[in-house]
Enzyme design. Structure first.
Site, mmCIF file in Angstrom:
data_model
loop_
_atom_site.group_PDB
_atom_site.id
_atom_site.type_symbol
_atom_site.label_atom_id
_atom_site.label_comp_id
_atom_site.label_asym_id
_atom_site.label_seq_id
_atom_site.Cartn_x
_atom_site.Cartn_y
_atom_site.Cartn_z
ATOM 1 N N GLN A 17 0.778 -1.247 0.000
ATOM 2 C CA GLN A 17 0.000 0.000 0.000
ATOM 3 C C GLN A 17 0.808 1.295 0.000
ATOM 4 O O GLN A 17 0.499 2.231 -0.728
ATOM 5 C CB GLN A 17 -0.967 0.016 1.204
ATOM 6 C CG GLN A 17 -1.868 1.220 1.211
ATOM 7 C CD GLN A 17 -2.819 1.320 2.385
ATOM 8 O OE1 GLN A 17 -3.372 2.365 2.642
ATOM 9 N NE2 GLN A 17 -3.043 0.240 3.108
ATOM 10 N N ASN A 96 9.508 0.253 -2.053
ATOM 11 C CA ASN A 96 9.260 0.057 -0.615
ATOM 12 C C ASN A 96 9.479 -1.402 -0.251
ATOM 13 O O ASN A 96 8.675 -2.015 0.432
ATOM 14 C CB ASN A 96 7.859 0.540 -0.208
ATOM 15 C CG ASN A 96 6.737 -0.288 -0.788
ATOM 16 O OD1 ASN A 96 6.729 -0.582 -1.974
ATOM 17 N ND2 ASN A 96 5.774 -0.671 0.045
ATOM 18 N N PHE A 97 10.620 -1.932 -0.724
ATOM 19 C CA PHE A 97 11.013 -3.279 -0.326
ATOM 20 C C PHE A 97 11.453 -3.261 1.128
ATOM 21 O O PHE A 97 11.716 -2.205 1.718
ATOM 22 C CB PHE A 97 12.205 -3.758 -1.167
ATOM 23 C CG PHE A 97 11.857 -4.017 -2.607
ATOM 24 C CD1 PHE A 97 10.782 -4.820 -2.954
ATOM 25 C CD2 PHE A 97 12.637 -3.481 -3.620
ATOM 26 C CE1 PHE A 97 10.477 -5.064 -4.281
ATOM 27 C CE2 PHE A 97 12.341 -3.721 -4.940
ATOM 28 C CZ PHE A 97 11.254 -4.511 -5.278
ATOM 29 N N GLU A 139 1.312 -1.299 8.211
ATOM 30 C CA GLU A 139 0.525 -0.152 8.698
ATOM 31 C C GLU A 139 0.459 -0.003 10.233
ATOM 32 O O GLU A 139 0.839 1.002 10.790
ATOM 33 C CB GLU A 139 -0.906 -0.290 8.135
ATOM 34 C CG GLU A 139 -1.939 0.650 8.719
ATOM 35 C CD GLU A 139 -1.724 2.094 8.291
ATOM 36 O OE1 GLU A 139 -1.467 2.324 7.112
ATOM 37 O OE2 GLU A 139 -1.823 2.991 9.156
ATOM 38 N N ASP A 168 0.556 3.790 5.964
ATOM 39 C CA ASP A 168 0.799 3.449 4.559
ATOM 40 C C ASP A 168 0.492 4.615 3.627
ATOM 41 O O ASP A 168 1.376 5.168 2.979
ATOM 42 C CB ASP A 168 -0.074 2.256 4.160
ATOM 43 C CG ASP A 168 0.531 0.942 4.613
ATOM 44 O OD1 ASP A 168 1.748 0.884 4.777
ATOM 45 O OD2 ASP A 168 -0.225 -0.021 4.805
ATOM 46 N N GLY A 247 -7.590 20.525 19.092
ATOM 47 C CA GLY A 247 -7.250 21.945 19.005
ATOM 48 C C GLY A 247 -7.789 22.736 20.180
ATOM 49 O O GLY A 247 -8.164 22.174 21.215
ATOM 50 N N GLY A 248 -7.865 24.037 20.004
ATOM 51 C CA GLY A 248 -8.253 24.926 21.099
ATOM 52 C C GLY A 248 -9.755 25.079 21.261
ATOM 53 O O GLY A 248 -10.208 25.768 22.182
HETATM 54 N N1 CAO Z 1 12.109 -9.839 -9.252
HETATM 55 C C1 CAO Z 1 12.834 -10.558 -8.389
HETATM 56 N N2 CAO Z 1 12.757 -10.412 -7.054
HETATM 57 C C2 CAO Z 1 11.893 -9.497 -6.586
HETATM 58 C C3 CAO Z 1 11.109 -8.709 -7.428
HETATM 59 C C4 CAO Z 1 11.234 -8.907 -8.831
HETATM 60 N N3 CAO Z 1 10.520 -8.212 -9.705
HETATM 61 N N4 CAO Z 1 10.350 -7.900 -6.667
HETATM 62 C C5 CAO Z 1 10.648 -8.165 -5.383
HETATM 63 N N5 CAO Z 1 11.585 -9.139 -5.333
HETATM 64 C C6 CAO Z 1 12.196 -9.727 -4.156
HETATM 65 C C7 CAO Z 1 12.955 -8.735 -3.308
HETATM 66 O O1 CAO Z 1 14.184 -8.457 -3.895
HETATM 67 C C8 CAO Z 1 13.069 -9.510 -1.999
HETATM 68 O O2 CAO Z 1 14.124 -10.427 -2.100
HETATM 69 P P1 CAO Z 1 15.197 -10.658 -0.902
HETATM 70 O O3 CAO Z 1 14.415 -10.914 0.331
HETATM 71 O O4 CAO Z 1 15.951 -11.877 -1.378
HETATM 72 O O5 CAO Z 1 16.029 -9.452 -0.820
HETATM 73 C C9 CAO Z 1 11.768 -10.315 -1.972
HETATM 74 O O6 CAO Z 1 11.188 -10.180 -3.282
HETATM 75 C C10 CAO Z 1 10.753 -9.920 -0.947
HETATM 76 O O7 CAO Z 1 10.622 -8.517 -0.850
HETATM 77 P P2 CAO Z 1 10.166 -7.868 0.522
HETATM 78 O O8 CAO Z 1 11.039 -8.386 1.618
HETATM 79 O O9 CAO Z 1 10.095 -6.407 0.368
HETATM 80 O O10 CAO Z 1 8.677 -8.448 0.649
HETATM 81 P P3 CAO Z 1 7.944 -9.084 1.912
HETATM 82 O O11 CAO Z 1 6.612 -9.507 1.404
HETATM 83 O O12 CAO Z 1 8.740 -10.121 2.614
HETATM 84 O O13 CAO Z 1 7.761 -7.863 2.942
HETATM 85 C C11 CAO Z 1 6.992 -5.671 3.583
HETATM 86 C C12 CAO Z 1 6.747 -6.913 2.723
HETATM 87 C C13 CAO Z 1 5.940 -4.641 3.217
HETATM 88 C C14 CAO Z 1 6.855 -6.039 5.074
HETATM 89 C C15 CAO Z 1 8.411 -5.115 3.317
HETATM 90 O O14 CAO Z 1 8.554 -4.930 1.934
HETATM 91 C C16 CAO Z 1 8.696 -3.812 4.021
HETATM 92 O O15 CAO Z 1 8.941 -3.765 5.230
HETATM 93 N N6 CAO Z 1 8.712 -2.689 3.262
HETATM 94 C C17 CAO Z 1 9.077 -1.392 3.764
HETATM 95 C C18 CAO Z 1 7.981 -0.795 4.597
HETATM 96 C C19 CAO Z 1 6.667 -0.697 3.873
HETATM 97 O O16 CAO Z 1 6.538 -0.097 2.826
HETATM 98 N N7 CAO Z 1 5.645 -1.248 4.495
HETATM 99 C C20 CAO Z 1 4.286 -0.978 4.048
HETATM 100 C C21 CAO Z 1 3.678 -2.091 3.393
HETATM 101 S S1 CAO Z 1 1.985 -1.755 3.170
HETATM 102 O O17 CAO Z 1 1.298 -2.172 4.623
#
Ligand code: CAO
Length: 415
Positions: A17, A96-97, A139, A168, A247-248
């Protein structure tokens, strides 16, 4: 009519998100947003909370309008080559990985700068530098660590998260402003830069008034506009304020006619100082206009809950919409508690493009929230979200790939 961000190309590496709300805004302002997703699955939200089997969820469609989608495995050598070309071709990379994922993929800030020194790299992370910088965040983690949960709810109840996605979508808004600002600075420097929004910081920014109150509490030991003031104790930190105004001008949520059966038959009422005589006349307490216990805002502070109870005696005799009409005749600030159903059906929100009906080839028509920011010279047209990989071929051929090369990438499951 042209669009404000026409000509800006965004490499959209966002998911879930926070990031997608940012790039959707940029797309609404006219940027060409290229969403890069993994082949096969794509953004996880495509498949989450589905209301129709096999069709992109509303969660996905409502966060990814006006974008193009390309599938690409950016961990495979041929996929990395495509990504390199995209980096050279775009102005902004938004991601936002989880912390470190872009580096692990081989695309550190230094490497991106080598490929394109004008590139702006914009990230949402859960936390800024510090003890939690490596953590994954969703979130409600941000709401809890940014001060929102501790200050939301009633004083005698547990912390509460808000329905508003301030972690988010709030972070997405902050990031979008950072990106546009960096684009503006690039006009003079010619260089890209890193833009970071930590979700904790975004929530705290939106909870700024609570940090204000923390310092007031430390100085004075009480906060007179909080409902706890009259008969409760204050501790060391800002308590939950129930429905008190931040607020006030004191305010509270009051019952209206029908509250016994309708969970949203309530109105927010604000006892603005300027309209105090009008309030007193309306609720039949004219003596409060001159009574020294009620005549001034300061005198009223310890009596606020009793005052709200008196106004509620009046408001329960009217529906929330009748109360809104009557109170507004006297310029008394107030607002009915609108249910999502009422908001979805509100004709004025449809007329302004705040609620939009969009058609989708697989799910048919659905409602979404349109662009809340209206630019007179850059009106927003909300277009449906892309199917997974819908634009892969056109984007690759735009990058110079031949049909044969595209076929080979597909056979090898790079796209
Ligand atoms: N091709 C190949 N690999 C890909 C890819 C693509 N097109 N797109 C993503 N990936 C890979 C990433 O490189 C990552 O690999 P590694 O773990 O080996 O480095 C893997 O997919 C997983 O990505 P991720 O860790 O970001 O995803 P997740 O589902 O495990 O976590 C989240 C999700 C949201 C918790 C995490 O991305 C995060 O903390 N983001 C930052 C904060 C944020 O934006 N949070 C809000 C989310 S909305 O509530």
């Amino acid at each position: 009519m042209g669009k404000a961000l026409e000509g800006v190309r965004i490499l959209d590496f966002t998911h879930v998100q926070s990031g997608p709300t940012c790039t959707q805004l940029l797309a609404w302002f006219g940027a060409d947003v290229i969403k890069v997703e993994r082949a096969g699955e794509g953004d996880a939200t495509r498949g989450q909370l589905r209301d129709i089997a096999g069709v992109d969820s509303l969660y996905f469609t409502m966060l990814n309008h006006n974008k193009r989608s390309m599938t690409l495995d950016t961990k495979r050598p041929d996929g990395k080559k495509v990504l390199e070309k995209l980096i050279q071709d775009c102005d902004v990379l938004v991601e936002n990985f989880a912390p470190g994922a872009l580096d692990r993929m081989g695309f550190s800030w230094e490497r991106i700068q080598e490929l394109n020194p004008r590139m702006i790299v914009a990230s949402v992370k859960g936390f800024g530098p510090g003890p939690y910088e490596h953590c994954k965040v969703y979130e409600n983690v941000a709401q809890c660590t940014g001060g929102a949960a501790a200050t939301t709810g009633f004083d005698d109840g547990p912390p509460l998260v808000s329905g508003a996605q301030i972690g988010d979508s709030g972070s997405g808004l902050h990031l979008a402003l950072g990106i546009v600002t960096a684009l503006y600075q690039r006009n003079t420097t010619g260089r890209g830069q890193k833009v970071l929004t930590a979700m904790q910081d975004a929530v705290l920014n939106l909870c700024r008034v609570k940090l204000r109150d923390q310092q007031r509490l430390e100085r004075n030991g009480v906060m007179e506009e909080y409902p706890q003031f009259a008969d409760g104790q204050f501790g060391e930190s800002v308590p939950r304020a129930g429905n008190a105004s931040g607020g006030g001008q004191p305010g509270w949520i009051l019952k209206c006619k029908g509250w016994e059966t309708d969970p949203n038959a309530y109105i927010y009422f604000i006892a603005q100082a300027q309209v105090w005589p009008a309030v007193c006349k309306l609720i039949g307490r004219e003596e409060w206009i001159t009574d020294p216990d009620y005549a001034t805002p300061r005198a009223r502070l310890p009596r606020l809950m009793a005052i709200f109870a008196a106004v509620e005696e009046w408001s329960t005799t009217h529906t929330k919409f009748e109360a809104m009409d009557i109170l507004n005749k006297f310029d008394i600030p107030c607002g009915p508690i609108l249910s999502m159903k009422e908001i979805a059906e509100d004709p004025s929100l449809r007329a302004t493009g705040t609620i939009v009906e969009v058609d989708h080839p697989e799910r048919g028509p659905y409602l979404t929230v349109g662009n809340p920011i209206k630019l007179s010279d850059s009106p927003t047209e909300v277009r449906r979200s892309p199917l997974l990989g819908e634009h892969t071929d056109e984007l690759l051929s735009g990058l110079g790939y031949s049909e044969d090369q595209i076929r080979r990438l597909r056979e090898e499951r790079v796209i």
